[in-house]
Design a protein around this motif. Structure first.
Motif, PDB file in Angstrom:
ATOM      1  N   GLU A 100     -11.386  -7.532  -8.330  1.00  0.00           N
ATOM      2  CA  GLU A 100     -11.061  -7.931  -6.960  1.00  0.00           C
ATOM      3  C   GLU A 100     -11.306  -9.413  -6.702  1.00  0.00           C
ATOM      4  OE1 GLU A 100     -12.856  -5.309  -7.844  1.00  0.00           O
ATOM      5  OE2 GLU A 100     -12.451  -3.563  -6.590  1.00  0.00           O
TER       6      GLU A 100
ATOM      7  N   TYR B  34      -9.180  10.892  -6.528  1.00  0.00           N
ATOM      8  CA  TYR B  34      -9.355  10.236  -5.230  1.00  0.00           C
ATOM      9  C   TYR B  34     -10.807   9.831  -5.011  1.00  0.00           C
ATOM     10  CZ  TYR B  34      -9.234   9.621  -0.133  1.00  0.00           C
ATOM     11  OH  TYR B  34      -9.349   9.125   1.146  1.00  0.00           O
TER      12      TYR B  34
ATOM     13  N   GLY C  13     -14.010   3.636  -6.225  1.00  0.00           N
ATOM     14  CA  GLY C  13     -13.061   2.552  -6.038  1.00  0.00           C
ATOM     15  C   GLY C  13     -11.651   2.974  -5.705  1.00  0.00           C
TER      16      GLY C  13
ATOM     17  N   SER D  93     -10.366   5.698  -3.648  1.00  0.00           N
ATOM     18  CA  SER D  93      -9.993   6.090  -2.279  1.00  0.00           C
ATOM     19  C   SER D  93      -9.726   4.875  -1.401  1.00  0.00           C
ATOM     20  CB  SER D  93     -11.087   6.969  -1.662  1.00  0.00           C
ATOM     21  OG  SER D  93     -12.291   6.243  -1.488  1.00  0.00           O
ATOM     22  N   GLU D  94     -10.414   3.760  -1.667  1.00  0.00           N
ATOM     23  CA  GLU D  94     -10.226   2.558  -0.865  1.00  0.00           C
ATOM     24  C   GLU D  94      -8.840   1.945  -1.043  1.00  0.00           C
ATOM     25  OE1 GLU D  94     -14.651   2.907  -1.746  1.00  0.00           O
ATOM     26  OE2 GLU D  94     -12.750   3.235  -2.800  1.00  0.00           O
ATOM     27  N   THR D  95      -8.141   2.312  -2.106  1.00  0.00           N
ATOM     28  CA  THR D  95      -6.790   1.787  -2.331  1.00  0.00           C
ATOM     29  C   THR D  95      -5.721   2.650  -1.669  1.00  0.00           C
ATOM     30  OG1 THR D  95      -6.371   3.017  -4.390  1.00  0.00           O
ATOM     31  CG2 THR D  95      -7.565   0.921  -4.578  1.00  0.00           C
ATOM     32  N   CYS D  96      -6.105   3.762  -1.072  1.00  0.00           N
ATOM     33  CA  CYS D  96      -5.144   4.709  -0.476  1.00  0.00           C
ATOM     34  C   CYS D  96      -5.057   4.461   1.028  1.00  0.00           C
ATOM     35  CB  CYS D  96      -5.574   6.150  -0.745  1.00  0.00           C
ATOM     36  SG  CYS D  96      -5.746   6.571  -2.503  1.00  0.00           S
ATOM     37  N   ASN D  97      -3.894   4.056   1.500  1.00  0.00           N
ATOM     38  CA  ASN D  97      -3.693   3.753   2.916  1.00  0.00           C
ATOM     39  C   ASN D  97      -2.571   4.639   3.441  1.00  0.00           C
ATOM     40  OD1 ASN D  97      -2.767   2.545   5.390  1.00  0.00           O
ATOM     41  ND2 ASN D  97      -3.834   0.650   4.836  1.00  0.00           N
TER      42      ASN D  97
ATOM     43  N   ALA E 153      -9.021  -2.344  -9.109  1.00  0.00           N
ATOM     44  CA  ALA E 153     -10.313  -1.850  -8.631  1.00  0.00           C
ATOM     45  C   ALA E 153     -11.155  -1.286  -9.772  1.00  0.00           C
ATOM     46  CB  ALA E 153     -10.097  -0.792  -7.549  1.00  0.00           C
TER      47      ALA E 153
ATOM     48  N   TYR F  72       0.832  -1.207   0.000  1.00  0.00           N
ATOM     49  CA  TYR F  72       0.000   0.000   0.000  1.00  0.00           C
ATOM     50  C   TYR F  72       0.867   1.258   0.000  1.00  0.00           C
ATOM     51  CZ  TYR F  72      -4.485  -2.323   0.928  1.00  0.00           C
ATOM     52  OH  TYR F  72      -5.629  -3.079   0.835  1.00  0.00           O
TER      53      TYR F  72
END
Length: 310
Positions: free
Chosen positions: A74, A271, A275, A277-281, A69, A56
């Protein structure tokens, strides 16, 4: 700084990463096979056949997470996520929050995946990795090529899920080429420079490029026109890390991205695309950079900010 590599199948925790002028050097990736709809190299798009190894924290790996995504893959392509900390043993799998162990090969260290394919390998151990469960091998570990494969091998006929349409492919490729050295790699050229001159050259090129794309985005929504493409994915994963990490940690502090009104609107637009924003950690992002690069941040303290107005 823990930037190890394999040498004739043996792990070493150090590698040469700059030239005599103190400029950061990024060696090319090693595995460059292709998955296509026709399967010329033996890699055809099949649900359940492929596995992605990612971080991530890593902007290159983040590209593949976003494409996975956007294409709705997925369930078709399984996933492992490394620990955000990269120490003297390199990338590894753990039970830390947000991490996903290696459920395919059962490895602890990412280097073991490379050694499974080539027991005498010499080279860097990086993510992302696109793994073929059927042939038990690495298909590709070059992020730009992985996102193109996922884009063109799955649902390419759906215009809503095609991020490199044929009429734009030349422009997309030229744009990805244009942003790579000054921006994508530029933040690393600044952060890992070991001389003042190498650092200043990188920073000057970086901000000249950001100024250019700020002017482009004043006239259009995305890099190649009015639609999201692979080029935007490649730029976004650098820009989303910029104010949180590169501005301070890599000394790219002439301006924040939020100081560029059009670039910042562009970052927020992407962002909030479904789909993404969920990949941004950000916990993984900040923990990786501030804890792993002890030559740059010897205390390993991870800053609590900034609060990004996304």
């Amino acid at each position: 700084m823990a930037l190890g590599q394999l040498v004739n199948g043996q792990w070493t925790s150090k590698r040469q990463q700059d030239d005599e002028q103190g400029r950061f050097l990024r060696p090319p990736t090693r595995f460059r096979n292709w998955m296509t709809q026709e399967g010329e190299q033996g890699f055809t798009p099949e649900a359940g056949r492929y596995h992605l190894y990612v971080s991530y924290a890593c902007p290159w790996a983040h590209r593949t997470l976003i494409m996975r995504a956007l294409k709705g893959l997925e369930q078709a392509i399984s996933l492992s996520v490394v620990d955000p900390y990269m120490g003297v043993e390199g990338w590894f799998f753990s039970e830390a929050p947000g991490c996903i162990p290696d459920t395919v090969n059962g490895t602890t260290y990412v280097r073991d995946l490379y050694l499974k394919v080539d027991p005498q390998m010499t080279g860097r151990v990086t993510v992302p990795i696109l793994w073929d469960k059927q042939q038990q091998t690495i298909v590709n570990n070059e992020s730009r090529e992985i996102i193109r494969m996922l884009d063109q091998a799955f649902f390419a006929e759906d215009p809503q899920r095609n991020f490199c349409p044929p009429d734009l492919q030349g422009r997309i490729d030229q744009t990805i080429d244009a942003i790579y050295q000054p921006i994508n790699n530029g933040v690393y050229r600044a952060g890992f420079a070991t001389t003042q001159g190498a650092y200043e050259d990188a920073v000057n090129e970086l901000f000249a490029a950001l100024d250019h794309w700020e002017s482009v985005l004043q006239k259009q929504a995305y890099l190649c026109g009015d639609r999201l493409t692979e080029a935007d994915i490649c730029l976004f994963t650098t820009l989303i890390r910029f104010d949180a990490v590169y501005y301070g940690h890599f000394k790219c502090n002439r301006r924040h991205i939020w100081d560029y009104p059009h670039l910042w609107d562009y970052v927020k637009r992407i962002y909030h695309h479904p789909g993404i924003s969920e990949t941004c950690n950000f916990e993984h992002i900040k923990a990786h950079y501030y804890r792993s690069h002890d030559a740059i941040n010897p205390t390993g303290i991870v800053p609590v900010g900034p609060e990004l107005p996304l």
